[in-house]
Scaffold this active site. Sequence first.
Site, PDB file in Angstrom:
ATOM      1  N   ARG A 231       0.840  -1.188   0.000  1.00 26.86           N
ATOM      2  CA  ARG A 231       0.000   0.000   0.000  1.00 26.86           C
ATOM      3  C   ARG A 231       0.879   1.244   0.000  1.00 26.86           C
ATOM      4  O   ARG A 231       1.913   1.291   0.671  1.00 26.86           O
ATOM      5  CB  ARG A 231      -0.933   0.036   1.224  1.00 26.86           C
ATOM      6  CG  ARG A 231      -2.165  -0.849   1.103  1.00 26.86           C
ATOM      7  CD  ARG A 231      -3.132  -0.322   0.065  1.00 26.86           C
ATOM      8  NE  ARG A 231      -4.283  -1.194  -0.138  1.00 26.86           N
ATOM      9  CZ  ARG A 231      -4.362  -2.153  -1.039  1.00 26.86           C
ATOM     10  NH1 ARG A 231      -3.329  -2.417  -1.816  1.00 26.86           N
ATOM     11  NH2 ARG A 231      -5.463  -2.862  -1.172  1.00 26.86           N
ATOM     12  N   GLU A 260       4.271  13.345  -6.475  1.00 24.26           N
ATOM     13  CA  GLU A 260       5.622  13.702  -6.050  1.00 24.26           C
ATOM     14  C   GLU A 260       6.659  12.618  -6.337  1.00 24.26           C
ATOM     15  O   GLU A 260       7.870  12.862  -6.272  1.00 24.26           O
ATOM     16  CB  GLU A 260       5.642  14.043  -4.545  1.00 24.26           C
ATOM     17  CG  GLU A 260       5.178  12.936  -3.633  1.00 24.26           C
ATOM     18  CD  GLU A 260       3.714  13.027  -3.283  1.00 24.26           C
ATOM     19  OE1 GLU A 260       3.368  12.763  -2.118  1.00 24.26           O
ATOM     20  OE2 GLU A 260       2.908  13.355  -4.184  1.00 24.26           O
ATOM     21  N   HIS A 272       0.081   0.261 -10.502  1.00 16.47           N
ATOM     22  CA  HIS A 272      -0.741  -0.664  -9.711  1.00 16.47           C
ATOM     23  C   HIS A 272      -1.085  -1.925 -10.508  1.00 16.47           C
ATOM     24  O   HIS A 272      -2.254  -2.282 -10.680  1.00 16.47           O
ATOM     25  CB  HIS A 272      -2.016   0.027  -9.236  1.00 16.47           C
ATOM     26  CG  HIS A 272      -2.629  -0.646  -8.033  1.00 16.47           C
ATOM     27  ND1 HIS A 272      -3.809  -0.258  -7.478  1.00 16.47           N
ATOM     28  CD2 HIS A 272      -2.200  -1.700  -7.288  1.00 16.47           C
ATOM     29  CE1 HIS A 272      -4.111  -1.029  -6.438  1.00 16.47           C
ATOM     30  NE2 HIS A 272      -3.136  -1.916  -6.307  1.00 16.47           N
TER      31      HIS A 272
END
Length: 396
Positions: A231, A260, A272
């Site tokens: 995560r 960022e 992902h």
Amino acid sequence: MFTIQTLDKISAKGLELFPRDQYEIATEISNPDAIILRSTKIHDMELPPKLKAIARAGAGVNNIPIDKCTKKGIVVFNTPGANANAVKELVLAALLLASRKIHDGISWAQSLKGNGDQVPVLVEKGKSQFKGPEIKGKTLGVIGLGAIGVMVANDALALGMNVIGYDPFISINSAWELSSNVAKASSLDHLLSVSDYITIHVPFNENTNGMINKNTLKIMKKGVRILNFARGGLVDNKDILEAIENGKVACYVTDFPEEELLGNERIIAIPHLGASTPESEENCALMAASQLREFLEKGNVRNSVNYANCELPFSGDTRIISAHDNIPNMLGQITTILAQNNYNIADMISKNKDKTGYTIVDVNGKVSPDIIEKIKAVSGINMVNVIDISNGKNSD
């Protein structure tokens, strides 16, 4: 007839488990018995009044309002381990990506287009800038030894790495699956201090939020390579960027891109893709559908994140299931109501998990609606459902 609302594209193999003569499945059902989803965020969704269960076809449940569901007695399921192999394979690929500058080298090679016969010469001249270490003989630290962590640890051994693991809550099943050649870290700090590569496989919660931060980064070796396929919130972005800037971290590979983290040559941001295989999506859908059927048709709970596993073979004529707070005398109050109204209990089971409890009571004979209302009125009970064992009919 049970109604199932799908909020994402769910593998057809999983949906085929629902018999069409017993289930209606659609994306636009307004008041479903259950919801099956993947990544759709439903924190701001008004939970339908008839909703009994939510199944996440995947492991993480950050997109589901667990506390709100628990207060309403809605059972939330996930599918731990169903996508483990898919994630493991990507983690192994990431070990190599973090070491050998493969990603940068491929991009550079593509930039040579247009140089004609000079391409082979330029390749030989420029390839040294992408040199990186081999993983064989290096130490991999695996934080979290669940289904994915165990598979990563075992396969990294097969690739010639030294592996050290840390998980104070390792399950019996994981312990059986884990190779005896995986060293046991005495503490998280111990693992961090000896590892050349670190891969994270823990759930995201208040205790793990930002667990990789400036304090833990200080403990690590200079030039450590960190992989995060669990995560995004487990790693503090500001601190990892600072550690990359000062050379503490040689490479950070994450499956959770954020603004960022993009544009930094020492951060490999993967979109992902951990569970993005047809096999994984199918496995997750099959597991989620199976668990929903077992719950809706029999009241059994398996792999819930907010209630304990609780299963009981059918006995008697009527099954009463209840989701409730974990407080003293809850079971006693339920059985007292039944006894006072001359109902004989054929079998029962009650399981607790943290602040919640789940109870199944099978009784002889049919139970009248007024008795069910009395059980619902017990303080601390959040859901009561009745299953007619003789025909499998489920009713509120």
